[in-house]
Design a protein around this motif. Structure first.
Motif, short mmCIF file in Angstrom:
data_model
loop_
_atom_site.label_atom_id
_atom_site.label_comp_id
_atom_site.label_asym_id
_atom_site.label_seq_id
_atom_site.Cartn_x
_atom_site.Cartn_y
_atom_site.Cartn_z
N ALA A 1 0.86 -1.18 0.00
CA ALA A 1 0.00 0.00 0.00
C ALA A 1 0.90 1.23 0.00
O ALA A 1 1.99 1.22 0.57
N THR A 2 0.44 2.29 -0.67
CA THR A 2 1.18 3.55 -0.69
C THR A 2 0.32 4.62 -0.04
O THR A 2 -0.77 4.94 -0.54
N ILE A 3 0.80 5.19 1.07
CA ILE A 3 0.03 6.16 1.84
C ILE A 3 0.89 7.41 2.02
O ILE A 3 1.95 7.35 2.64
N ASP A 4 0.44 8.52 1.47
CA ASP A 4 1.15 9.79 1.62
C ASP A 4 2.62 9.66 1.25
O ASP A 4 3.50 10.21 1.92
N GLY A 5 2.89 8.91 0.20
CA GLY A 5 4.27 8.74 -0.24
C GLY A 5 5.03 7.63 0.45
O GLY A 5 6.16 7.33 0.08
N THR A 6 4.46 7.02 1.47
CA THR A 6 5.11 5.93 2.19
C THR A 6 4.66 4.59 1.60
O THR A 6 3.46 4.32 1.52
N VAL A 7 5.61 3.78 1.18
CA VAL A 7 5.31 2.45 0.66
C VAL A 7 5.33 1.47 1.84
O VAL A 7 6.34 1.31 2.51
N VAL A 8 4.20 0.82 2.08
CA VAL A 8 4.06 -0.10 3.20
C VAL A 8 3.87 -1.50 2.63
O VAL A 8 3.04 -1.71 1.74
N THR A 9 4.63 -2.45 3.14
CA THR A 9 4.57 -3.82 2.63
C THR A 9 4.40 -4.81 3.77
O THR A 9 4.72 -4.53 4.93
N ALA A 10 3.90 -5.99 3.41
CA ALA A 10 3.82 -7.11 4.35
C ALA A 10 3.93 -8.40 3.54
O ALA A 10 3.54 -8.44 2.37
N VAL A 11 4.47 -9.43 4.14
CA VAL A 11 4.63 -10.72 3.47
C VAL A 11 4.13 -11.83 4.38
O VAL A 11 4.08 -11.68 5.61
N ALA A 12 3.75 -12.95 3.75
CA ALA A 12 3.30 -14.11 4.52
C ALA A 12 3.65 -15.37 3.74
O ALA A 12 3.36 -15.46 2.54
N PRO A 13 4.28 -16.37 4.40
CA PRO A 13 4.59 -17.63 3.72
C PRO A 13 3.48 -18.65 3.89
O PRO A 13 2.81 -18.71 4.93
N VAL A 14 3.25 -19.46 2.86
CA VAL A 14 2.28 -20.55 2.88
C VAL A 14 2.91 -21.75 2.20
O VAL A 14 3.63 -21.60 1.20
N GLN A 15 2.64 -22.95 2.71
CA GLN A 15 3.18 -24.16 2.10
C GLN A 15 2.09 -24.87 1.30
O GLN A 15 0.97 -25.05 1.76
#
Length: 632
Positions: free
Chosen positions: A342-356
């Protein structure tokens, strides 16, 4: 002449090697062979700034990766921070992956270079360029590229990332790809990851390559308040020898927002069968741990074999966004890493999650359930009928009867309703004789058009089976009364519909008759039948001799408007089975005088109240013009 060309070819590599570390100022065209001077007759001297480029290696093989260090300094050799350096290849078989980067507090910017195929040993020239206080600063570095040799380079490790620039505290996916000298992927190879420079930490330090030769790791950027360079290293051991690869990225604080954000992501299942559907949930919060709603989150597969069914979601009032994912059919049990951005006010915010993902077919459960709806799109406060069908796939397939199915909303703005209309967090319904279980869903208000994700679950022979379905919310501002005249109510020429005519020189006036149809729609675009609509005239400033009459269908009575006090008068028109209504507007104008024109505008107002208490208001109108002929 032939010997001259041979001598030139021998001397060229020697001359090219003199390019490493050269810099220049803006006072003339840069001479890459004279670090302190210019060309074109300018005098030599100390430039105000210098840019030095140093490749990580003096020689490399084709299809190899390399880091090039650019150092920007002023005339006193002090580092120049927070300046953009643009990188390019001016000669030789290579490409730049990092086309631009900012200098950190040490004046350092890192470029990521990838060499390409070559038939002979060739020199590569890397250029860096920056503009500092109206000074164009250019620097060069060079190295040699040789054809790949399978005997000398039997295993190669390359690295890639989803982005080479991230905001502080964000997760990044790093993928290491191992291939042999024939460019074939190497499976089951342990790879170790570590941060060798910069503010970051590895969240997954060890991984094993899959059938595509890829091993995936996650690195978390540090909480840097200034531009910071980070280098991630991957190491594998093949035949007792280590193979190493490096990749740089930058942590760049945002300058347009003083608020930082965090986003976490969690899958509904950690282990899924191939071709099975599941969903992931993200939670977006600000630095004060307050939910951030109304932001668009984009989902993607950073690594592994899966497909995103709903690629975007808008966070709700608690900062939650949900996406559906389907596991594909891997050749072996493998890991999938999903990423949300997500990009909020110029800040790029990320999240990751692993699945098998396992190799067990989804159909191995024998029991199959599908979930469907009677419509794929719905407006605000619209009802949707959901049908879950449970089937025993053993030959011959047969419906599973009298088995409880539980419905719930796992994403989006909607609620499950029981048969009496009461909201339920979950609703359990037994399947009928054909294996169907039915429930009702109602969409709620949404900040923007978004998706609803519904889940149905049943258990047969101690085996839980789950199905998902997506419905799109098509947001409209309100219910609407549409006047179906020839021109829209905001006609671009500013005249709307215009009725015009010419009368004789001795005529006393004229009457125009306009049929006005309209249609009433709810916020799902569905016509509203048998709805009473009240219509009246809604404008002042008419000519004193203007007479307006609204005529409803029989048995309704017409209403005449001739003075301002008549504005309270209304006619009633009831819509038909198609939500349609119609009335006549008669406008009588007095004669303007020989050779003159009389123009009048008419604005009519329509109001209605739906069975749900929704109040509707719309306006329409047209212009009327008569011209009187001149006297003979």
């Amino acid at each position: 002449m032939r010997y001259f060309w041979k001598l030139a070819l021998i001397l060229l590599p020697v001359l090219m090697l003199g390019l490493a570390g050269c810099g220049s100022s803006s006072s003339g065209n840069a001479d890459p062979f004279n670090s302190g001077g210019t060309v074109g007759g300018a005098t030599t001297g100390t430039p105000p700034f210098s840019l030095t480029l140093i490749p990580g290696k003096s020689s490399a093989f084709a299809n190899e990766q390399m880091i090039v260090t650019a150092s920007l300094k002023d005339a006193s050799s002090n580092p120049v921070a927070n300046q953009t350096v643009n990188f390019s290849i001016t000669a030789g078989p290579a490409t730049v992956v990092t086309t631009s980067a900012k200098t950190d507090s040490n004046g350092i910017a890192l470029a990521f270079i990838r060499t390409t195929a070559t038939a002979v040993t060739t020199n590569v020239i890397v250029q860096g360029a920056s503009a500092v206080i109206n000074n164009s600063v250019t620097g060069y570095g060079n190295f040699q590229v040789s054809p790949a040799d399978a005997n000398l380079n039997s295993t190669r490790l390359s690295l890639s990332m989803t982005s080479l620039t991230v905001s502080p505290n964000q997760d990044q996916v790093v993928v290491a790809t191992a291939k042999d000298g024939s460019n074939n992927p190497i499976a089951n190879l342990p790879v170790a990851f570590r941060v060798t420079a910069g503010q970051a930490s590895m969240e997954i330090a060890n991984s094993v390559t899959d059938s595509n030769g890829q091993a995936t790791s996650i690195v978390k950027a540090g909480n840097s308040t200034v531009v910071s360079n980070v280098i991630v290293e991957a190491t594998a051991t093949v035949g007792g020898a280590q193979v190493v690869a490096n990749i740089p990225f930058q942590v760049v604080p945002t300058t347009t927002s003083t608020v930082s954000y965090t986003m976490t992501m969690a899958p509904s299942k950690q282990v899924v069968d191939n071709n099975e559907e599941f969903y992931v949930t993200v939670l977006l919060k600000d630095s004060g741990a307050k939910p951030v709603g109304g932001e668009t989150v984009t989902f993607s597969v950073a690594s592994g074999e899966a497909a995103i069914i709903t690629p975007t979601a808008v966070t709700d009032s608690v900062g939650k966004g949900i996406a559906r994912v389907r596991a594909l059919n891997p050749a072996s049990t493998s890991a999938v890493i999903l990423q949300a951005t997500a990009t909020i006010d110029g800040t790029v915010v990320t999240a990751v999650a692993p699945v098998q993902i396992t190799t067990q077919p989804f159909s191995a459960s024998i029991i199959k359930m599908t979930l469907a709806s009677d419509k794929q799109t719905v407006g605000i406060s619209g009802d949707v009928i959901l049908t879950a069908t449970v089937t025993d796939m053993q030959s011959p397939p047969k419906p599973v009867q009298n088995n409880p199915v539980t419905f719930s909303v796992v994403g989006g703005s909607a609620t499950i309703r029981d048969p009496s209309g009461i909201v339920q967090e979950t609703l359990t319904v037994n399947t009928d004789s054909i294996g169907n279980a039915v429930c009702r869903l109602r969409s709620d208000a949404a900040p923007t058009s978004s998706s609803i994700i519904v889940k149905s679950t049943t258990t047969v022979n101690d085996k839980e089976v789950t199905a998902y379905h997506t419905i799109d919310i098509i947001r409209q501002n309100s219910y609407v009364i549409n006047f179906l005249t020839l021109a829209p109510t905001t006609d671009p020429n500013g005249n709307l519909n215009t009725l015009s005519g010419t009368i004789a020189a001795d005529a006393l006036g004229a009457t125009f008759k306009q049929l006005v149809p309209f249609q009433v729609l709810d916020n799902n675009g569905i016509p509203l039948p048998r709805l009473d609509v009240y219509l009246g005239i809604s404008n002042t400033g008419r000519n004193p001799d203007t007479r307006i009459e609204l005529v409803p269908p029989l048995p309704g009575d017409p209403v005449v408007y001739s003075v301002p006090a008549d504005y309270q008068k209304k006619i009633k028109v009831t819509t038909d089975d198609h939500g349609m209504g119609i009335f006549t507007c008669n406008v009588s104008l007095g004669a303007p005088g020989p050779g003159l024109t009389n123009t009048e505008s008419v604005i009519y107002q329509a109001t209605a109240t739906t069975a749900d208490g929704v109040q509707l208001l719309s306006y329409g109108g047209f212009n009327v013009t008569i011209t009187q002929a001149k006297a003979p």
